[in-house]
Design a protein around this motif. Sequence first.
Motif, PDB file in Angstrom:
ATOM      1  N   LYS A   1      15.149 -23.505 -10.582  1.00 59.77           N
ATOM      2  CA  LYS A   1      14.897 -22.075 -10.739  1.00 59.77           C
ATOM      3  C   LYS A   1      14.844 -21.749 -12.222  1.00 59.77           C
ATOM      4  CE  LYS A   1      19.802 -20.793 -10.400  1.00 59.77           C
ATOM      5  NZ  LYS A   1      20.829 -20.123  -9.567  1.00 59.77           N
ATOM      6  N   PRO A   2      14.051 -20.733 -12.593  1.00 59.24           N
ATOM      7  CA  PRO A   2      13.987 -20.307 -13.995  1.00 59.24           C
ATOM      8  C   PRO A   2      15.311 -19.693 -14.436  1.00 59.24           C
ATOM      9  CG  PRO A   2      12.140 -19.448 -12.707  1.00 59.24           C
ATOM     10  CD  PRO A   2      13.146 -19.976 -11.739  1.00 59.24           C
ATOM     11  N   ALA A   3      15.413 -19.378 -15.724  1.00 63.27           N
ATOM     12  CA  ALA A   3      16.656 -18.853 -16.287  1.00 63.27           C
ATOM     13  C   ALA A   3      17.047 -17.524 -15.664  1.00 63.27           C
ATOM     14  CB  ALA A   3      16.526 -18.714 -17.801  1.00 63.27           C
ATOM     15  N   ASN A   4      16.087 -16.630 -15.414  1.00 59.50           N
ATOM     16  CA  ASN A   4      16.379 -15.346 -14.783  1.00 59.50           C
ATOM     17  C   ASN A   4      15.415 -15.133 -13.626  1.00 59.50           C
ATOM     18  OD1 ASN A   4      16.938 -12.727 -13.992  1.00 59.50           O
ATOM     19  ND2 ASN A   4      17.203 -11.972 -16.079  1.00 59.50           N
ATOM     20  N   PRO A   5      15.788 -15.567 -12.430  1.00 64.97           N
ATOM     21  CA  PRO A   5      14.875 -15.482 -11.278  1.00 64.97           C
ATOM     22  C   PRO A   5      14.534 -14.054 -10.870  1.00 64.97           C
ATOM     23  CG  PRO A   5      16.724 -16.971 -10.834  1.00 64.97           C
ATOM     24  CD  PRO A   5      17.063 -16.214 -12.074  1.00 64.97           C
ATOM     25  N   LEU A   6      15.381 -13.076 -11.242  1.00 65.33           N
ATOM     26  CA  LEU A   6      15.194 -11.698 -10.788  1.00 65.33           C
ATOM     27  C   LEU A   6      13.873 -11.103 -11.246  1.00 65.33           C
ATOM     28  CD1 LEU A   6      16.276  -9.079  -9.469  1.00 65.33           C
ATOM     29  CD2 LEU A   6      17.443  -8.582 -11.639  1.00 65.33           C
ATOM     30  N   PHE A   7      13.438 -11.445 -12.470  1.00 63.09           N
ATOM     31  CA  PHE A   7      12.280 -10.771 -13.045  1.00 63.09           C
ATOM     32  C   PHE A   7      10.966 -11.543 -12.883  1.00 63.09           C
ATOM     33  CE2 PHE A   7      15.604  -8.781 -15.962  1.00 63.09           C
ATOM     34  CZ  PHE A   7      15.666  -7.629 -15.198  1.00 63.09           C
ATOM     35  N   ILE A   8      10.996 -12.721 -12.293  1.00 67.09           N
ATOM     36  CA  ILE A   8       9.778 -13.529 -12.171  1.00 67.09           C
ATOM     37  C   ILE A   8       8.719 -12.800 -11.350  1.00 67.09           C
ATOM     38  CG2 ILE A   8       8.793 -15.702 -11.369  1.00 67.09           C
ATOM     39  CD1 ILE A   8      10.635 -15.990 -13.778  1.00 67.09           C
ATOM     40  N   THR A   9       9.083 -12.351 -10.155  1.00 69.02           N
ATOM     41  CA  THR A   9       8.107 -11.693  -9.283  1.00 69.02           C
ATOM     42  C   THR A   9       7.588 -10.380  -9.879  1.00 69.02           C
ATOM     43  OG1 THR A   9       9.002 -12.759  -7.302  1.00 69.02           O
ATOM     44  CG2 THR A   9       7.710 -10.754  -6.975  1.00 69.02           C
ATOM     45  N   PRO A  10       8.455  -9.485 -10.399  1.00 70.07           N
ATOM     46  CA  PRO A  10       7.922  -8.252 -10.995  1.00 70.07           C
ATOM     47  C   PRO A  10       6.926  -8.494 -12.131  1.00 70.07           C
ATOM     48  CG  PRO A  10      10.286  -8.049 -10.641  1.00 70.07           C
ATOM     49  CD  PRO A  10       9.926  -9.472 -10.347  1.00 70.07           C
ATOM     50  N   ILE A  11       7.216  -9.473 -12.985  1.00 68.61           N
ATOM     51  CA  ILE A  11       6.278  -9.770 -14.071  1.00 68.61           C
ATOM     52  C   ILE A  11       4.970 -10.324 -13.499  1.00 68.61           C
ATOM     53  CG2 ILE A  11       5.862 -11.248 -16.088  1.00 68.61           C
ATOM     54  CD1 ILE A  11       8.899 -11.084 -16.643  1.00 68.61           C
ATOM     55  N   GLY A  12       5.092 -11.188 -12.486  1.00 68.15           N
ATOM     56  CA  GLY A  12       3.886 -11.717 -11.840  1.00 68.15           C
ATOM     57  C   GLY A  12       3.063 -10.631 -11.175  1.00 68.15           C
ATOM     58  N   ILE A  13       3.723  -9.622 -10.624  1.00 66.98           N
ATOM     59  CA  ILE A  13       2.992  -8.495 -10.036  1.00 66.98           C
ATOM     60  C   ILE A  13       2.155  -7.812 -11.101  1.00 66.98           C
ATOM     61  CG2 ILE A  13       3.227  -6.245  -8.898  1.00 66.98           C
ATOM     62  CD1 ILE A  13       5.863  -7.286  -7.683  1.00 66.98           C
TER      63      ILE A  13
ATOM     64  N   ARG B   1      12.566 -13.619 -21.091  1.00 68.01           N
ATOM     65  CA  ARG B   1      13.427 -13.179 -22.199  1.00 68.01           C
ATOM     66  C   ARG B   1      12.773 -12.034 -22.958  1.00 68.01           C
ATOM     67  NH1 ARG B   1      14.468 -18.803 -22.868  1.00 68.01           N
ATOM     68  NH2 ARG B   1      12.832 -18.910 -24.454  1.00 68.01           N
ATOM     69  N   ALA B   2      11.453 -12.127 -23.142  1.00 72.18           N
ATOM     70  CA  ALA B   2      10.732 -11.057 -23.828  1.00 72.18           C
ATOM     71  C   ALA B   2      10.796  -9.762 -23.025  1.00 72.18           C
ATOM     72  CB  ALA B   2       9.278 -11.467 -24.062  1.00 72.18           C
ATOM     73  N   PHE B   3      10.746  -9.874 -21.692  1.00 72.78           N
ATOM     74  CA  PHE B   3      10.846  -8.670 -20.869  1.00 72.78           C
ATOM     75  C   PHE B   3      12.242  -8.068 -20.972  1.00 72.78           C
ATOM     76  CE2 PHE B   3      11.973  -6.680 -16.766  1.00 72.78           C
ATOM     77  CZ  PHE B   3      11.112  -5.583 -16.846  1.00 72.78           C
ATOM     78  N   GLU B   4      13.280  -8.905 -20.905  1.00 73.04           N
ATOM     79  CA  GLU B   4      14.638  -8.404 -21.048  1.00 73.04           C
ATOM     80  C   GLU B   4      14.794  -7.651 -22.372  1.00 73.04           C
ATOM     81  OE1 GLU B   4      16.894 -11.950 -20.785  1.00 73.04           O
ATOM     82  OE2 GLU B   4      16.629 -12.194 -18.633  1.00 73.04           O
TER      83      GLU B   4
END
Length: 286
Positions: free
Chosen positions: A256-268, A12-15
């Motif tokens: 799955k988390p609330a927004n699966p799209l951004f999990i991997t990019p943030i983890g990168i 959410r903070a990233f969004e």
Amino acid sequence: MGSFESTNAVTRAFEQAVVFPQRPQPDDQLFVGLDIGTAYMVLVVLDSQMQPLAGAYRFAQVVRDGIVVDYLGAIEVVRSLKSNVEEQIGRELRHTAIAIPPGTGLSDMRFIGNVAEAAGLQVVNVVDEPEAANALLKVKNGVVVDIGGGTTGLAVIEDGQVVYTADEPTGGSHCTLVVAGSYKVSFEAAEKMKRDPTRADEMARLLKPVSQKIATIIQCHTRGFKVDEAVLVGGTSCIKGIEEVIADELGIRVAKPANPLFITPIGIAMNCCLPLARKTTAEGMC
């Protein structure tokens, strides 16, 4: 399986940071992650406390099944994302971590790394996509499944350590082909239909066989491991109810988390401070 409370807070903070970027302190260390995906390209900037400062993303089909097929187009998109974020935060972005599907060959890894470097970003780390996702998820035991646009990658986690990874074709592009065939429309029109939130229930029913195929991939690659739960990430995990279909097929807990799209990019981005994970002699990569 946890509630994803902290994970969802970060996404959410990233969004929020994409819309309202924050300027870092002059001496603050930045952690940058670049996700060159089949459907979306995402650039993430974290501060020294691993909190989102800024980011940008764009729908761009420059990758197919983990391979860059539009090299110049990919560079142009990354340069644009980088320039926009730099203007927003008032700092130059000089380095980044990247991620690749598990089992990606050295030549394909070089292509992805070279895209980043041609856009002005020095690659300081390369990680598998599901491993990157787990930097944010922090799964201790289970399987992390990254369902992207072209492939489904997974990492089996035991006691917080990755013990097995795999990747197979099947993902968002395959879903789009199903939609295109069912409605006799172009791939581009099908892509828009698939992502239309007003058609989420309709798409979930239509794409159930693809979800079942993904469950089969998970089952195949977790055979021999004690896996009681799975966590889904990646853009294709946004299919409504996909976790329920996979849970029914596998007989295990799936979430799955609330927004699966951004999990991997943030983890990168969270892996940006680590040494290069794979040794390579590719020009421009350390």
